[in-house]
Motif scaffolding. Structure first.
Motif, short mmCIF file in Angstrom:
data_model
loop_
_atom_site.label_atom_id
_atom_site.label_comp_id
_atom_site.label_asym_id
_atom_site.label_seq_id
_atom_site.Cartn_x
_atom_site.Cartn_y
_atom_site.Cartn_z
N THR A 167 0.85 -1.18 0.00
CA THR A 167 0.00 0.00 0.00
C THR A 167 0.89 1.24 0.00
O THR A 167 2.03 1.20 0.47
N LEU A 168 0.35 2.34 -0.51
CA LEU A 168 1.09 3.59 -0.61
C LEU A 168 0.37 4.68 0.16
O LEU A 168 -0.85 4.84 0.03
N LYS A 169 1.11 5.43 0.99
CA LYS A 169 0.52 6.52 1.74
C LYS A 169 1.42 7.74 1.69
O LYS A 169 2.61 7.65 1.34
N ARG A 170 0.86 8.88 2.05
CA ARG A 170 1.59 10.14 2.07
C ARG A 170 2.01 10.51 3.49
O ARG A 170 1.30 10.23 4.46
N SER A 171 3.16 11.18 3.61
CA SER A 171 3.59 11.80 4.86
C SER A 171 3.57 13.30 4.65
O SER A 171 3.99 13.81 3.60
N ALA A 172 3.07 14.05 5.63
CA ALA A 172 2.95 15.50 5.48
C ALA A 172 4.30 16.20 5.49
O ALA A 172 4.46 17.28 4.93
N GLY A 173 5.30 15.59 6.13
CA GLY A 173 6.61 16.22 6.24
C GLY A 173 7.57 15.76 5.17
O GLY A 173 7.18 15.22 4.14
N ALA A 174 8.85 16.01 5.41
CA ALA A 174 9.91 15.58 4.51
C ALA A 174 10.92 14.76 5.29
O ALA A 174 11.34 15.16 6.38
N PHE A 175 11.33 13.61 4.75
CA PHE A 175 12.30 12.77 5.42
C PHE A 175 13.66 13.45 5.43
O PHE A 175 14.15 13.90 4.39
N LYS A 176 14.27 13.52 6.59
CA LYS A 176 15.59 14.12 6.74
C LYS A 176 16.26 13.51 7.95
O LYS A 176 15.61 12.99 8.85
N THR A 177 17.58 13.55 7.94
CA THR A 177 18.31 13.17 9.14
C THR A 177 18.18 14.30 10.15
O THR A 177 17.99 15.46 9.78
N ALA A 346 18.05 -1.32 25.47
CA ALA A 346 18.51 -0.40 24.41
C ALA A 346 17.98 -0.92 23.08
O ALA A 346 18.27 -2.05 22.69
N VAL A 347 17.21 -0.10 22.38
CA VAL A 347 16.55 -0.53 21.15
C VAL A 347 17.16 0.10 19.92
O VAL A 347 17.47 -0.60 18.94
N GLY A 348 17.30 1.44 19.89
CA GLY A 348 17.74 2.07 18.66
C GLY A 348 18.42 3.40 18.86
O GLY A 348 18.46 3.97 19.96
N LEU A 349 18.97 3.92 17.75
CA LEU A 349 19.61 5.23 17.67
C LEU A 349 18.83 6.05 16.66
O LEU A 349 18.57 5.59 15.55
N THR A 350 18.44 7.27 17.02
CA THR A 350 17.62 8.09 16.15
C THR A 350 18.34 8.39 14.84
O THR A 350 19.45 8.91 14.84
N SER A 351 17.69 8.05 13.73
CA SER A 351 18.28 8.26 12.41
C SER A 351 17.65 9.46 11.72
O SER A 351 18.32 10.46 11.45
N GLY A 352 16.35 9.42 11.43
CA GLY A 352 15.70 10.52 10.75
C GLY A 352 14.23 10.25 10.61
O GLY A 352 13.68 9.33 11.20
#
Length: 440
Positions: A167-177, A346-352
């Motif tokens: 399925t395809l959906k929209r995100s209101a923002g822009a992906f960035k680090t 400990a699960v993850g490191l914030t990427s973007g």
């Protein structure tokens, strides 16, 4: 950058202002959930998220090709396992392990094949995809920058997979680090200006020296990092990978540094970090970062692929694979910050990701298990990885986010979306955040 003497004591890096009260309230000790029933009981067991993750990992191994994913139902505190094929034997084994079983049409192999097709046909900047075990589909997200020919290309690839597969959906923002100029851990970018990121987790390097993990796009942007904007460097990058993966290992310059394995969550509270754990879809997680402090949310996808617009090539893309997808908010400066569980995993490191802590958005995290496996590090107090993280790192170290100190997009002024920014009552006198070592 002016120099200062780092006091021979434990200190904490500013990885956020006043913690969000809603998240902080959840981080209180609670009673362990009942495990209930004998091992061979067919009824679903009541599980904590960590236990559900362990059960899911075992079932993924024992069910083989019949295992099509799993997720944690937080309301019922039950593990839900998708089974594709495998007959009644696979269903019985999953139920015997205490899981709720769903028979689904798409196998893990088919879902992974769909993801490979997307990588080959639709790796456009501003796109991302991850397997959603709740729908048994690959969910593809396009941010607001994906328009025109790029949108048509992405849409065509998704339609080619079929509505039952993707399925395809929209995100209101822009992906960035999420690196930015400001406070927390700091470095001078090669092109000038200050880079701000967040410390993730203190660890021990493979040679036993004190170190910490943060985002890879921070580590490839600068070699030396300080614990204040005008302070002298206290840590040096030992390993950094971005794109492909998104993690860095930095060793403290003082070998006598005490690096506590904990995350400071504000108001003098800390969460001891005891082990690295794999994420489970549906699991409640907490994120601590230098811009926005403490926020909580839910894991929404695993093995996610994100195609960031390259910072070095206007026509290029920096692809990162194997990420954890969540709905926990984040903003510039939060990069590298801790994603963890209430009980100290400990699960993850914030990427973007996209969005901010006012309107929300999608966020992506580098799994800690993969970072530990790739670097040979262990958690600060000696705790190792409790998962099977796969570090599919690419040697290309281009595309690091090198925004200058004046870049204040998405709230990168350090005030935090919740209006915070004041120092919390941390015992060491610093702001709340991931605890950073200073010489003993």
């Amino acid at each position: 950058m002016s120099h200062k003497r780092i006091p021979k004591r434990r200190a904490a890096v500013a990885a956020g202002g006043v913690a969000a009260l809603g998240a902080a309230a959840i981080l209180l000790p609670n009673a362990h959930a009942s495990q209930g029933g004998a091992a061979d009981q067919a009824a679903p067991r009541t599980l904590q998220a960590k236990d559900a993750s362990d059960v899911a990992s075992r079932l993924a191994h024992t069910l083989g090709d019949a295992f099509a994913g799993s997720y944690y139902d937080g309301a019922k505190r039950q593990l839900v396992v998708d089974v594709a094929g495998g007959g009644d034997d696979a269903v019985m084994r999953a139920r015997k392990a205490g899981a709720t079983v769903r028979k689904v049409g798409n196998s893990s192999a088919a879902l992974k094949s769909a993801a490979r097709t997307l990588k080959a046909k639709a790796a456009v900047p501003g796109s991302a995809w991850a397997v959603d075990p709740r729908t048994n589909k690959v969910v593809v997200t396009a941010d607001r920058t994906v328009t025109g020919a790029r949108w048509n290309r992405l849409q065509s690839a998704v339609q080619g997979l079929g509505s039952g597969m993707a399925t395809l959906k929209r995100s209101a923002g822009a992906f960035k680090t999420f690196a930015s100029g400001g406070d927390a851990i700091f470095a001078q970018a090669d092109g000038g200006g200050t880079i701000r990121c967040s410390l993730g987790f203190n660890v021990k390097a493979s040679d036993g020296s004190p170190a910490f993990l943060t985002a890879g796009h921070c580590g490839v942007a600068a070699k030396q990092w300080a614990d204040s904007q005008d302070g002298q460097p206290v840590a040096t990058v030992d390993q950094a990978t971005f794109p492909g993966n998104d993690f860095s290992l930095l060793k403290y310059d003082d070998p006598n540094t005490q690096a506590p394995s904990e995350v400071a969550t504000g108001n003098g509270q800390t969460v001891p970090i005891t082990q690295a754990v794999d994420a489970t879809v549906g699991q409640t997680v907490f994120r601590m970062g230098s811009t926005t402090g403490l926020h909580d949310g839910t894991v929404t996808g695993l093995d996610a692929t994100v195609n960031f617009q390259s910072e070095t090539d206007p026509n290029g893309v920096d692809t990162v694979n194997g990420l954890i997808q969540t709905n926990v908010c984040a903003e510039p400066g939060d990069s590298g910050g801790s994603l963890f569980t209430q009980d100290g995993g400990a699960v993850g490191l914030t990427s973007g990701g996209s969005g901010d802590c006012t309107q929300g958005g999608e966020t992506f995290f580098q799994p800690v298990t993969a970072a530990l496996q790739a670097t040979g590090a262990t958690l600060g107090d000696g705790g190792g990885a409790a998962g099977n993280g796969d570090a599919n790192g690419a040697g290309d170290q281009s595309g690091a986010d090198q925004q200058g100190g004046g870049d204040q997009q998405a709230g990168g002024d350090g005030s935090g979306a919740d209006g915070s920014g004041a120092a919390s009552a941390d015992p060491s006198g610093a702001q709340g955040g991931a605890a950073m070592g200073a010489g003993s």
